[in-house]
Design an enzyme around this catalytic site. Structure first.
Site, PDB file in Angstrom:
ATOM      1  N   GLY A  13       0.843  -1.193   0.000  1.00  0.00           N
ATOM      2  CA  GLY A  13       0.000   0.000   0.000  1.00  0.00           C
ATOM      3  C   GLY A  13       0.878   1.243   0.000  1.00  0.00           C
ATOM      4  N   GLU A 109     -13.019  18.225   4.176  1.00  0.00           N
ATOM      5  CA  GLU A 109     -13.573  17.005   4.789  1.00  0.00           C
ATOM      6  C   GLU A 109     -13.756  17.244   6.271  1.00  0.00           C
ATOM      7  OE1 GLU A 109     -12.096  13.103   3.709  1.00  0.00           O
ATOM      8  OE2 GLU A 109     -11.086  13.981   1.983  1.00  0.00           O
ATOM      9  N   HIS A 223     -16.311   4.657   9.699  1.00  0.00           N
ATOM     10  CA  HIS A 223     -16.639   5.737   8.765  1.00  0.00           C
ATOM     11  C   HIS A 223     -18.141   5.952   8.828  1.00  0.00           C
ATOM     12  CE1 HIS A 223     -16.930   8.214   5.208  1.00  0.00           C
ATOM     13  NE2 HIS A 223     -15.618   8.240   5.128  1.00  0.00           N
ATOM     14  N   ARG A 271     -15.058  12.672  12.454  1.00  0.00           N
ATOM     15  CA  ARG A 271     -15.728  11.447  12.028  1.00  0.00           C
ATOM     16  C   ARG A 271     -16.377  10.667  13.174  1.00  0.00           C
ATOM     17  NH1 ARG A 271     -11.898   8.455   7.944  1.00  0.00           N
ATOM     18  NH2 ARG A 271     -12.501  10.197   6.635  1.00  0.00           N
ATOM     19  N   HIS A 332     -13.629   1.143   9.533  1.00  0.00           N
ATOM     20  CA  HIS A 332     -12.884   1.808   8.461  1.00  0.00           C
ATOM     21  C   HIS A 332     -11.379   1.837   8.702  1.00  0.00           C
ATOM     22  CE1 HIS A 332     -12.344   4.604   5.142  1.00  0.00           C
ATOM     23  NE2 HIS A 332     -11.801   5.512   5.941  1.00  0.00           N
ATOM     24  N   GLU A 356      -0.946   2.064   8.314  1.00  0.00           N
ATOM     25  CA  GLU A 356      -2.069   1.777   9.218  1.00  0.00           C
ATOM     26  C   GLU A 356      -1.735   0.684  10.232  1.00  0.00           C
ATOM     27  OE1 GLU A 356      -5.850   1.499   7.206  1.00  0.00           O
ATOM     28  OE2 GLU A 356      -6.837   0.742   9.022  1.00  0.00           O
ATOM     29  N   ARG A 367      -8.750   9.375  13.900  1.00  0.00           N
ATOM     30  CA  ARG A 367      -7.964   9.953  12.793  1.00  0.00           C
ATOM     31  C   ARG A 367      -8.719  11.054  12.065  1.00  0.00           C
ATOM     32  NH1 ARG A 367      -7.671   8.825   7.192  1.00  0.00           N
ATOM     33  NH2 ARG A 367      -8.999   6.983   7.468  1.00  0.00           N
TER      34      ARG A 367
HETATM   35  P1  FAD Z   1      -2.817  -0.947   2.821  1.00  0.00           P
HETATM   36  O1  FAD Z   1      -2.952  -0.027   1.684  1.00  0.00           O
HETATM   37  O2  FAD Z   1      -4.061  -1.493   3.406  1.00  0.00           O
HETATM   38  O3  FAD Z   1      -1.911  -2.124   2.314  1.00  0.00           O
HETATM   39  C1  FAD Z   1      -1.670  -3.255   3.111  1.00  0.00           C
HETATM   40  C2  FAD Z   1      -0.808  -4.191   2.304  1.00  0.00           C
HETATM   41  O4  FAD Z   1      -0.367  -5.266   3.140  1.00  0.00           O
HETATM   42  C3  FAD Z   1      -1.527  -4.853   1.130  1.00  0.00           C
HETATM   43  O5  FAD Z   1      -0.653  -4.896   0.056  1.00  0.00           O
HETATM   44  C4  FAD Z   1      -1.811  -6.266   1.642  1.00  0.00           C
HETATM   45  O6  FAD Z   1      -1.916  -7.243   0.640  1.00  0.00           O
HETATM   46  C5  FAD Z   1      -0.559  -6.487   2.449  1.00  0.00           C
HETATM   47  N1  FAD Z   1      -0.653  -7.551   3.434  1.00  0.00           N
HETATM   48  C6  FAD Z   1      -1.471  -7.662   4.496  1.00  0.00           C
HETATM   49  N2  FAD Z   1      -1.189  -8.781   5.179  1.00  0.00           N
HETATM   50  C7  FAD Z   1      -0.165  -9.384   4.510  1.00  0.00           C
HETATM   51  C8  FAD Z   1       0.588 -10.565   4.718  1.00  0.00           C
HETATM   52  N3  FAD Z   1       0.368 -11.392   5.751  1.00  0.00           N
HETATM   53  N4  FAD Z   1       1.565 -10.869   3.838  1.00  0.00           N
HETATM   54  C9  FAD Z   1       1.828 -10.072   2.769  1.00  0.00           C
HETATM   55  N5  FAD Z   1       1.163  -8.938   2.528  1.00  0.00           N
HETATM   56  C10 FAD Z   1       0.183  -8.608   3.402  1.00  0.00           C
HETATM   57  N6  FAD Z   1      -7.093   7.554   3.753  1.00  0.00           N
HETATM   58  C11 FAD Z   1      -6.785   8.793   3.341  1.00  0.00           C
HETATM   59  O7  FAD Z   1      -5.800   9.382   3.794  1.00  0.00           O
HETATM   60  N7  FAD Z   1      -7.551   9.413   2.400  1.00  0.00           N
HETATM   61  C12 FAD Z   1      -8.651   8.831   1.860  1.00  0.00           C
HETATM   62  O8  FAD Z   1      -9.291   9.392   1.019  1.00  0.00           O
HETATM   63  C13 FAD Z   1      -9.007   7.528   2.309  1.00  0.00           C
HETATM   64  N8  FAD Z   1     -10.094   6.909   1.812  1.00  0.00           N
HETATM   65  C14 FAD Z   1     -10.318   5.608   2.142  1.00  0.00           C
HETATM   66  C15 FAD Z   1     -11.354   4.915   1.514  1.00  0.00           C
HETATM   67  C16 FAD Z   1     -11.520   3.560   1.747  1.00  0.00           C
HETATM   68  C17 FAD Z   1     -12.623   2.823   1.066  1.00  0.00           C
HETATM   69  C18 FAD Z   1     -10.644   2.887   2.644  1.00  0.00           C
HETATM   70  C19 FAD Z   1     -10.804   1.428   2.906  1.00  0.00           C
HETATM   71  C20 FAD Z   1      -9.651   3.587   3.298  1.00  0.00           C
HETATM   72  C21 FAD Z   1      -9.472   4.934   3.045  1.00  0.00           C
HETATM   73  N9  FAD Z   1      -8.456   5.646   3.657  1.00  0.00           N
HETATM   74  C22 FAD Z   1      -8.167   6.910   3.256  1.00  0.00           C
HETATM   75  C23 FAD Z   1      -7.539   4.984   4.571  1.00  0.00           C
HETATM   76  C24 FAD Z   1      -6.267   4.604   3.806  1.00  0.00           C
HETATM   77  O9  FAD Z   1      -6.622   4.212   2.495  1.00  0.00           O
HETATM   78  C25 FAD Z   1      -5.518   3.475   4.467  1.00  0.00           C
HETATM   79  O10 FAD Z   1      -5.412   3.683   5.845  1.00  0.00           O
HETATM   80  C26 FAD Z   1      -4.127   3.410   3.857  1.00  0.00           C
HETATM   81  O11 FAD Z   1      -4.232   3.259   2.467  1.00  0.00           O
HETATM   82  C27 FAD Z   1      -3.352   2.277   4.466  1.00  0.00           C
HETATM   83  O12 FAD Z   1      -2.168   2.134   3.742  1.00  0.00           O
HETATM   84  P2  FAD Z   1      -1.148   1.016   4.152  1.00  0.00           P
HETATM   85  O13 FAD Z   1      -0.055   1.063   3.158  1.00  0.00           O
HETATM   86  O14 FAD Z   1      -0.799   1.147   5.579  1.00  0.00           O
HETATM   87  O15 FAD Z   1      -1.985  -0.340   4.027  1.00  0.00           O
HETATM   88  C1  SIN Z   2     -13.256   9.535   2.714  1.00  0.00           C
HETATM   89  O1  SIN Z   2     -12.992   9.858   1.563  1.00  0.00           O
HETATM   90  O2  SIN Z   2     -14.281   9.852   3.303  1.00  0.00           O
HETATM   91  C2  SIN Z   2     -12.275   8.721   3.472  1.00  0.00           C
HETATM   92  C3  SIN Z   2     -11.185   9.596   3.867  1.00  0.00           C
HETATM   93  C4  SIN Z   2     -10.326   8.949   4.895  1.00  0.00           C
HETATM   94  O3  SIN Z   2     -10.591   7.838   5.349  1.00  0.00           O
HETATM   95  O4  SIN Z   2      -9.349   9.596   5.276  1.00  0.00           O
END
Ligand code: FAD
Ligand code: SIN
Length: 503
Positions: A13, A109, A223, A271, A332, A356, A367
């Site tokens: 991610g 937001e 959310h 939120r 969320h 996250e 958050r």
């Molecule tokens: P993630 O993007 O969740 O990636 C986790 C990674 O870990 C994935 O690749 C997964 O496959 C991998 N993984 C997990 N377990 C394993 C394992 N055992 N072995 C190998 N790989 C594994 N945040 C904002 O700031 N702005 C927004 O507009 C926003 N909108 C959102 C809308 C939605 C619908 C959602 C769900 C979340 C939103 N968020 C938003 C929150 C934000 O998207 C996430 O908190 C953020 O993307 C997390 O990033 P990350 O890299 O920590 O984890």
């Molecule tokens: C949203 O677009 O409402 C999600 C934003 C966020 O989770 O930060």
């Protein structure tokens, strides 16, 4: 199969890709991923204070949303380094929406005191961030492995020495001097979430098992506006807060505004406050959803800004241009996670966490919208900088393999957590949850569920997204973070740590 690398990054991610990109030029790294996580689903965008905006104001809003429970030094890193990380993302080719004068479009937001959130493709921000980072990581020649990390290797000297990865039916070993967990949140531990199914707390369970501490696990964010599809299980489509930022309002089923008497910022309150108000309305009226009324927003704005939401609504037969949208809160985001310092280091040598999955203190008890992608960019880079400067010392001694256990009846675990550790909690329900989780096995979902419940039952006050109906007020005596480790019997042991608001 056995491979080796200086560093293994787990998760692709925003956080994992940022860390991998920052390390690509200096270290031999391997990126392990089970598929895409929450990042490509992000809608609203990235909060960043630049130009006429002031990082100090962004920090202030972050603290207010976090109910005064954020780590101010880490928040400062987030807001001050954020604009530079955003600029680099643009330099990598990320295309954010722009106004007619060429400047970045910024939306509003919940919890923000001004338009501060940059977005892409209207409401497809995460997909663009993910595309640009993923492409850059590929161009940098980072080796990747598709598979699920199912264990950590720990040397006799207590250092992390590698990872076990399940690829198809086989488990392979990757030896490394450091492992970065960027595995995202815990959405899959609940019956319904906005997160995809890959996000299931694996990294958090792996860290705990390896002896790392978790922190702030009780602060699970709901959310306010997931689309109510009639089926409240699995990944639910989101209706971004930015729809409210453009003027949509929440109404009960009789059409009365929900938020006007609740908070001075009404529909754009933080939120946790909006989610609680919706939950109370649904409980009062005995209904499964409320309405989000976006009909005041001009049609061309909706088509340009919210194509994803428009399409999701259409799929369930709702035309948001002419009808209110049925919405209800859904799990969320996890505000806490694996306890880290500002450079992502956990309390186990060689083990790092970011994004996250990490509990780096920037979100406090709740958050602020659009601070999470930013967190991934900023702290992904920080962890990369730290590991470029110094690799942890080489480990020695007989290694042990710490593998994830099995969840018994995952859907029962999800149901327990959903019923007792949702928006509204109380001591009796949490105790029931603890008892019922006894027989849930020792897999990642059970482990995560136990830690959320253990923290939630310990914290006898309400703040941010932890709301106890039997302790409904914020109590200064609970200005303490709850830190969890496993005791000798493998149960979560909770200790309290005084919150420091010092900068
Ligand atoms: P993630 O993007 O969740 O990636 C986790 C990674 O870990 C994935 O690749 C997964 O496959 C991998 N993984 C997990 N377990 C394993 C394992 N055992 N072995 C190998 N790989 C594994 N945040 C904002 O700031 N702005 C927004 O507009 C926003 N909108 C959102 C809308 C939605 C619908 C959602 C769900 C979340 C939103 N968020 C938003 C929150 C934000 O998207 C996430 O908190 C953020 O993307 C997390 O990033 P990350 O890299 O920590 O984890
Ligand atoms: C949203 O677009 O409402 C999600 C934003 C966020 O989770 O930060």
């Amino acid at each position: 199969m056995r491979r080796s690398a200086d560093i293994v990054v787990i998760g692709s991610g925003a956080a994992g890709l940022s860390a991998a990109l920052g390390l690509a030029a200096t270290r031999n790294i391997l990126l392990v991923s089970a598929g895409s996580g929450s990042t490509p689903w992000a809608q609203g965008g990235i909060a960043a204070a630049y130009g006429d905006d002031d990082p100090f104001d962004h920090a202030h809003d972050t603290e207010i949303a976090g109910a005064g429970f954020c780590d101010p030094r880490n928040v400062r890193a987030l807001v001050e380094e954020g604009p530079q990380r955003l600029a680099e993302l643009i330099a990598l080719g990320a295309r954010f929406d722009r106004d007619s004068d060429g400047s970045l479009s910024r939306t509003l937001e919940g919890g923000h005191d001004r338009h501060r959130v940059v977005h892409a493709g209207g409401d497809a921000s995460g997909a663009e961030v993910h595309r640009a980072l993923h492409q850059a990581v590929q161009l940098a020649g980072v080796r990747t492995v598709t598979g699920r990390a199912v264990g950590l290797i720990k040397s006799g000297s207590g250092h992390i020495a590698g990872v076990l990865v399940e690829e198809d039916a086989d488990v392979s070993q990757i030896d490394a001097r450091a492992v970065v967990l960027a595995t995202g949140g815990i959405g899959n531990a609940y019956l319904a979430s906005t997160n995809p199914s890959t996000v299931r707390g694996d990294g958090i369970a792996l860290a705990l098992q390896a002896g790392a501490s978790l922190v702030d696990m009780e602060f699970v964010q709901f959310h306010p506006t997931a689309l109510f599809t009639g089926d409240s299980t699995g990944q639910l489509p989101l209706v971004t807060e930015a729809v409210r930022g453009e003027g949509a309002v929440l109404r009960d089923l009789r059409g009365r505004r929900i938020m006007t008497d609740v908070h001075p910022r009404a529909d754009l309150a933080p939120r946790d406050i909006v989610a609680r108000a919706i939950e109370s309305t649904m409980r009062r009226d005995g209904c499964e959803h409320v309405w989000l009324d976006a009909r005041s927003i001009p049609e061309d704005t909706i088509r340009r800004r919210f194509p994803t939401v428009l399409a999701s609504c259409r799929r369930i037969g709702v035309d948001m241009l002419s009808e209110p949208i049925p919405v209800a809160p859904a799990e969320h985001f996890l505000c806490g996670g694996i306890r880290t310092n500002r450079d992502g280091a956990t309390d186990v040598p060689g083990l790092y966490a970011v994004g996250e999955a990490a509990g780096g203190g920037v979100h406090g008890a709740n958050r602020l919208a659009s601070n999470s992608l930013l967190e991934g960019l900023v702290f992904g880079r920080r962890v990369a900088t730290a590991l470029t400067l110094d690799l942890p010392a080489e480990s020695y001694g007989q290694p042990s393999w710490l593998t994830l256990g099995e969840d018994r009846e995952p859907d029962r675990i999800r149901a327990i957590l959903t019923e007792h550790a949702g928006i509204r909690r109380d001591g009796a329900g949490l105790q029931t949850a603890l008892d019922e989780l006894e027989s849930a096995g020792d897999g990642p979902l059970a482990t995560v569920a136990r830690t959320v419940v253990a923290a939630a039952i310990t914290r006898e006050d309400s703040r941010g997204c932890h709301w106890r109906s039997d302790h409904p007020r914020t109590d200064e005596r609970w200005n303490r973070h709850l830190v969890i480790r496993l005791d000798e019997e493998g149960r979560p042991a909770v200790r309290q740590l005084l919150h420091s608001a010092a900068t």
